[in-house]
Design a protein around this motif. Structure first.
Motif, PDB file in Angstrom:
ATOM      1  N   PRO A 143      78.684  66.922  -5.583  1.00  0.00           N
ATOM      2  CA  PRO A 143      78.325  65.806  -6.459  1.00  0.00           C
ATOM      3  C   PRO A 143      79.531  64.938  -6.845  1.00  0.00           C
ATOM      4  O   PRO A 143      80.633  65.454  -7.020  1.00  0.00           O
ATOM      5  CB  PRO A 143      77.765  66.495  -7.702  1.00  0.00           C
ATOM      6  CG  PRO A 143      77.265  67.790  -7.211  1.00  0.00           C
ATOM      7  CD  PRO A 143      78.143  68.199  -6.071  1.00  0.00           C
ATOM      8  N   THR A 144      79.265  63.698  -6.986  1.00  0.00           N
ATOM      9  CA  THR A 144      80.196  62.614  -7.326  1.00  0.00           C
ATOM     10  C   THR A 144      81.145  62.263  -6.186  1.00  0.00           C
ATOM     11  O   THR A 144      82.080  61.504  -6.370  1.00  0.00           O
ATOM     12  CB  THR A 144      81.030  62.868  -8.614  1.00  0.00           C
ATOM     13  OG1 THR A 144      82.102  63.771  -8.311  1.00  0.00           O
ATOM     14  CG2 THR A 144      80.195  63.411  -9.750  1.00  0.00           C
ATOM     15  N   VAL A 182      78.232  52.803 -18.918  1.00  0.00           N
ATOM     16  CA  VAL A 182      79.170  52.298 -17.907  1.00  0.00           C
ATOM     17  C   VAL A 182      80.239  51.435 -18.597  1.00  0.00           C
ATOM     18  O   VAL A 182      79.903  50.536 -19.368  1.00  0.00           O
ATOM     19  CB  VAL A 182      78.423  51.479 -16.830  1.00  0.00           C
ATOM     20  CG1 VAL A 182      79.407  50.790 -15.892  1.00  0.00           C
ATOM     21  CG2 VAL A 182      77.480  52.388 -16.033  1.00  0.00           C
ATOM     22  N   ARG A 190      82.443  53.664  -8.680  1.00  0.00           N
ATOM     23  CA  ARG A 190      82.800  55.010  -9.120  1.00  0.00           C
ATOM     24  C   ARG A 190      82.336  55.275 -10.556  1.00  0.00           C
ATOM     25  O   ARG A 190      81.776  56.329 -10.863  1.00  0.00           O
ATOM     26  CB  ARG A 190      84.318  55.200  -8.999  1.00  0.00           C
ATOM     27  CG  ARG A 190      84.823  56.526  -9.443  1.00  0.00           C
ATOM     28  CD  ARG A 190      84.470  57.628  -8.464  1.00  0.00           C
ATOM     29  NE  ARG A 190      84.278  58.886  -9.156  1.00  0.00           N
ATOM     30  CZ  ARG A 190      84.412  60.088  -8.590  1.00  0.00           C
ATOM     31  NH1 ARG A 190      84.704  60.190  -7.314  1.00  0.00           N
ATOM     32  NH2 ARG A 190      84.206  61.175  -9.276  1.00  0.00           N
ATOM     33  N   VAL A 191      82.559  54.331 -11.455  1.00  0.00           N
ATOM     34  CA  VAL A 191      82.178  54.601 -12.850  1.00  0.00           C
ATOM     35  C   VAL A 191      80.655  54.595 -13.020  1.00  0.00           C
ATOM     36  O   VAL A 191      80.118  55.325 -13.863  1.00  0.00           O
ATOM     37  CB  VAL A 191      82.857  53.630 -13.858  1.00  0.00           C
ATOM     38  CG1 VAL A 191      84.364  53.814 -13.842  1.00  0.00           C
ATOM     39  CG2 VAL A 191      82.490  52.182 -13.615  1.00  0.00           C
ATOM     40  N   ASP A 247      79.529  58.100 -11.629  1.00  0.00           N
ATOM     41  CA  ASP A 247      79.773  59.186 -12.584  1.00  0.00           C
ATOM     42  C   ASP A 247      78.802  59.107 -13.759  1.00  0.00           C
ATOM     43  O   ASP A 247      78.277  60.123 -14.217  1.00  0.00           O
ATOM     44  CB  ASP A 247      81.224  59.143 -13.102  1.00  0.00           C
ATOM     45  CG  ASP A 247      82.228  59.551 -12.030  1.00  0.00           C
ATOM     46  OD1 ASP A 247      81.829  60.246 -11.079  1.00  0.00           O
ATOM     47  OD2 ASP A 247      83.406  59.184 -12.140  1.00  0.00           O
ATOM     48  N   TYR A 300      75.393  60.212 -12.560  1.00  0.00           N
ATOM     49  CA  TYR A 300      75.383  61.644 -12.241  1.00  0.00           C
ATOM     50  C   TYR A 300      75.305  62.473 -13.521  1.00  0.00           C
ATOM     51  O   TYR A 300      74.464  63.356 -13.660  1.00  0.00           O
ATOM     52  CB  TYR A 300      76.625  62.032 -11.427  1.00  0.00           C
ATOM     53  CG  TYR A 300      76.739  63.526 -11.268  1.00  0.00           C
ATOM     54  CD1 TYR A 300      75.852  64.223 -10.434  1.00  0.00           C
ATOM     55  CD2 TYR A 300      77.671  64.253 -11.998  1.00  0.00           C
ATOM     56  CE1 TYR A 300      75.919  65.602 -10.319  1.00  0.00           C
ATOM     57  CE2 TYR A 300      77.742  65.633 -11.886  1.00  0.00           C
ATOM     58  CZ  TYR A 300      76.867  66.303 -11.050  1.00  0.00           C
ATOM     59  OH  TYR A 300      76.917  67.667 -10.946  1.00  0.00           O
ATOM     60  N   PHE A 301      76.185  62.170 -14.476  1.00  0.00           N
ATOM     61  CA  PHE A 301      76.192  62.967 -15.708  1.00  0.00           C
ATOM     62  C   PHE A 301      74.911  62.735 -16.517  1.00  0.00           C
ATOM     63  O   PHE A 301      74.427  63.641 -17.196  1.00  0.00           O
ATOM     64  CB  PHE A 301      77.450  62.678 -16.532  1.00  0.00           C
ATOM     65  CG  PHE A 301      78.695  63.288 -15.923  1.00  0.00           C
ATOM     66  CD1 PHE A 301      78.721  64.628 -15.555  1.00  0.00           C
ATOM     67  CD2 PHE A 301      79.841  62.532 -15.707  1.00  0.00           C
ATOM     68  CE1 PHE A 301      79.857  65.210 -14.996  1.00  0.00           C
ATOM     69  CE2 PHE A 301      80.986  63.094 -15.151  1.00  0.00           C
ATOM     70  CZ  PHE A 301      80.998  64.437 -14.792  1.00  0.00           C
TER      71      PHE A 301
END
Lengths: 237, 573
Positions: B37-38, B100, B139-140, B143, B146-147
């Motif tokens: 993940p990520t 974000v 990327r941000v 993340d 995902y979280f």
């Protein structure tokens, strides 16, 4: 030029002990260590295992120990290791699954422990939540984290205290403690304030030194400590 | 083992995660990811996400819609582009509410900057439409999503490779996956599958794509008989770091960066007099390739310069810090004082699995295939047409990922559990066994390199009947050789040697569909440029290409383009 590699090999299912295997590979000085690994794997020895994906320091897959220092294999160039033998080992303290591939689950659990998501109690406005440029700047450095675990692998405290949450988890804690939109700041600071939380760090600065995204990790941890002391005056320690 | 979930989502990039958030909680949902993940490639997106918020200057969704259609050289379906542009502000606010960390305007709103092909007033001048978090926007967002998924209790199977889509009576009943950590093959029995497996830039030699971008979902759908759409449209991003292909975001030009040739000339003034360096990507890539072909590359070589020296260290640090660090690390260059050598790099696939704007995968008769959905780069909703605009990809992922999730929830009401066919894993197990039993043979790495060489030489920015025929012959010969691959690793744990051998089949199969689709389009449109047919030909080719697998090889057909508001016009920037 020809590069000499010594690579950590271990398949816990088959091998009793880890061993090091040597390889020689032709490489250009401008190539990445990851390019060499791939060439070894594709041309000489397909049994080698390691993680990789983006190959330019964004996905965070290929953190490993290169000549003793934790780094991304895709961010280190051959020319930095001219005339030297290159030893590749898995990240320290992480359980080896195969060769350079390690179990990242405990690492990820540590980050999840501090709830790495924005917590708000109020309903969101119709448009964006406002945040000043100064407020945004407070987290500008920590949002570079790619979860590669190089910092945690490099931390000397981790070897003495495996229960320490580690630098990466604290970077993610910082990210939300100092996000002006988050509404659980006090609770987050309280959560950080325990013997294996923010306190074990004693400023070795290894995390800061190895971070592939140049995050001032140690500084962030110290800022968290000061914030706890400042904000939670009645706390018992 | 056999696992059972209502919904299986394949791919943990933005499309898969956004869809999962829609479905998880309301149905038993699991997400499979071939990478940990990520690590998904959405994270490599740098520049931003487009939305007509109007935070920096006046902007309207109609302008965004028009730019998307013109950017796609009028082969984008206009109803889909309308959904994208209209829904964009909601989608971006939603991301902001999730946390974000966007850059901000002095008033505290989401900051926006100029990006290629995004204009005000239907092409009059660049407009600031790209919402961004420095140059790590993807990327941000990755993340954050995902979280957020973890927070919602989403079930994730990390490092599980999908190896087969299991169909029965023209509907999906599950899929077969390989667990990298153990080498076990599993059957996932389900009622709905969402493919969100990303692109396949690894078909080409120089690419900004990750090693994981091997088109798994696209090929496995194709092999199951599902049509692929617009495969000839391959985007080459103008500015890859020379030699490496690592992306230098269009944001560099959005912030004022300039492309220069050997004479130091700002050559884009000749190719796109109105918006110059911020023309659509296909236009800029073609301009760079032309400069190089005509001997104006730097020192006569095959690259040009990207000049950021006038932006100042502060702007580079605040808005372009990742790319500044990439050129420092890989080239030893200080972007604040030195010019950056760049050349086009394969970046994005406009083509993919044919699906509607609701995310339902369609068969050749345009009927939805029960239980099968696609979102993100692996899909072709006919949104990006012949060329995608920068910042429309992240937007596509969250807008159409969500829509696919909504469709799945609606459809689950009538999607029943069907028994899988007998021995659903047998074919995959046989394939793995025969690879492991072959004592000697070809190395997959050599065949992959040969494929990437021929595709780059013969099927890149400029194409001809002859070059494409050459590519087709070579790819077909390599497919034969791929049948004789032998691997070194016979083990079970983290056997990426085996997986790379299997992925080679996907890449070769997709390379073939790209070439046959490109042979069929005897005109130049967007990213598909034919030296032998240099003009756009709306009379004969204002249509989509479909390609379907048959026992006699790929079969090419066409379908009409949906035009609602903006009739095709000559495309100049």
């Amino acid at each position: 030029m020809e590069m000499k590699f010594k690579i950590f090999r271990f398949d816990p299912e088959v091998d009793e002990e880890p061993r090091y295997q040597e390889y020689r590979v032709a490489a250009d000085p401008a190539e990445r260590i990851l390019d060499c690994l791939n060439r070894i794997k594709w041309e000489q020895d397909g049994t080698l295992s390691y993680r990789m994906s983006c190959a330019h320091g964004v996905c965070g897959s290929d953190g490993m120990r290169i000549n003793g220092t934790c780094a991304l294999a895709c961010q280190k160039l051959v020319r930095e290791y001219a005339d030297a033998e290159v030893t590749l080992e898995p990240l320290p303290f992480f359980r080896v699954l195969k060769d350079l591939t390690v179990d990242m689950n405990a690492f990820l659990e540590g980050i999840l422990y501090f709830r790495p998501w924005l917590i708000t109690l109020s309903d969101p406005p119709e448009q964006e939540r406002l945040q000043s440029q100064e407020e945004a700047k407070r987290v500008e450095e920590v949002i570079r984290c790619i979860l590669c675990a190089c910092c945690t692998g490099a931390c000397p405290v981790m070897s003495e205290n495996p229960n320490y949450v580690g630098p990466a988890a604290l970077v993610w804690a910082f990210r939300h403690v100092f996000d002006s939109r988050d509404e659980k700041r006090i609770e987050r600071l309280n959560q950080l304030d325990f013997p294996d939380g923010v306190w074990p760090c004693v400023n070795h600065f290894e995390c800061t030194r190895v971070c592939p995204k140049k995050i001032p990790v140690t500084k962030c941890i110290n800022t968290l400590k000061r914030e706890i002391e400042k904000t939670l005056p009645g706390r018992s320690q | 083992m056999i696992f059972k979930h209502d919904v299986i989502i394949v791919g943990a990039g933005l499309a898969g995660l956004r869809a999962a958030m829609e479905v998880a909680g309301a149905a038993d949902t699991a997400l499979l990811s071939k990478v940990y993940p990520t690590r998904s490639h959405s994270g490599a997106a740098q520049g931003g996400i487009a939305a007509a918020l109007g935070n920096e200057e006046e902007d309207f969704w109609e302008w965004h819609m028009y730019d998307t259609i013109k950017g796609g050289d009028y082969v984008a379906d206009q109803d889909v582009a309308e959904i994208l542009a209209k829904d964009a502000p909601r989608a971006v606010y939603e991301l902001e509410h999730m946390g974000v960390p966007f850059n901000r305007t002095p008033e505290g709103k989401i900051a926006q900057r100029a990006f290629g092909g995004h204009t005000r007033g239907f092409g009059k001048a660049p407009v600031k439409r790209a919402c961004y978090a420095a140059d790590r926007s993807g990327r941000v967002i990755l993340d954050t999503l995902y979280f957020e998924g973890v927070r919602k209790g989403l079930k994730i199977y990390p490092e599980f490779h999908m190896l087969d889509l299991v169909m029965k009576d023209n509907r999906v009943v599950g899929l077969v996956a390989y667990e990298l950590a153990t080498g076990e093959v599993h059957f996932f029995h389900c009622r709905a599958v969402l493919l969100a497996t990303g692109g396949y830039g690894k078909v080409f030699k120089t690419t900004s794509n990750a090693f994981a971008s091997t088109g798994d979902g696209v090929f496995l759908a194709y092999r199951a008989g599902i049509p692929l759409e617009d495969m000839e449209f391959v985007q080459f991003h103008p500015t890859g770091i020379y030699g490496l292909g690592v992306l230098i975001s269009e944001a560099a030009r959005g912030e004022g960066g300039i492309l220069r040739n050997h004479q130091g000339e700002r050559f884009m003034e000749r190719y796109a007099p109105t918006i110059k360096d911020l023309a659509a990507r296909d236009v800029v890539s073609r301009a760079i390739a032309t400069e190089i072909l005509e001997g104006r590359g730097i020192n006569g070589r095959d690259y040009v310069h990207l000049d950021l020296t006038h932006l100042g260290e502060k702007k580079l640090a605040e808005k372009l810090s990742d790319i500044t660090s990439f050129v420092k690390i890989y080239l030893g260059i200080d972007a604040a004082t030195e010019l950056i050598p760049v050349a086009p790099t394969c970046h994005y696939m406009m083509g993919g699995i044919q699906a509607g704007s609701h995310g339902r995968v369609l068969d050749t008769e345009q009927n939805p295939i029960p239980g099968l959905y696609a979102a993100g780069e692996c899909s072709c909703l006919s949104l990006h047409g012949a060329n995608r605009l920068g910042c429309n990809s992240l937007l596509d992922l969250v807008v159409f990922g969500r829509r696919a999730g909504t469709s799945i929830l609606q459809d689950l009401k009538h999607l029943s559990w069907d028994d899988p066919p007998a021995h659903p894993m047998k074919e995959v197990q046989d394939r793995i066994r025969s690879l492991k039993e072959r004592k000697s043979g070809e190395k997959h790495g050599r065949i992959r390199s040969a494929m990437q060489e021929t595709m780059t030489r013969n099927c890149s920015i400029f194409r001809t009947e002859q070059s494409l025929s050459q590519a087709l012959a070579e790819v077909r010969a390599l497919k034969q050789q791929a049948g004789r691959v032998a691997i070194d690793n016979l083990g079970t744990r983290f056997n990426t040697d085996l997986l790379e051998a299997l992925e080679l089949e996907y890449l070769l199969g997709l390379a073939e569909t790209i070439v046959v689709s490109a042979l069929g389009r005897k005109e130049s449109r967007g990213a598909h440029f034919r030296d032998d047919y240099p003009e756009r030909n709306d009379d004969d080719y204002l249509k989509h290409t479909l390609v379907q697998r048959t026992d006699d090889g790929p079969q090419v057909s066409t379908k009409p383009v949906t035009i609602t508001i903006y009739p095709p016009k000559p495309r100049t920037y």
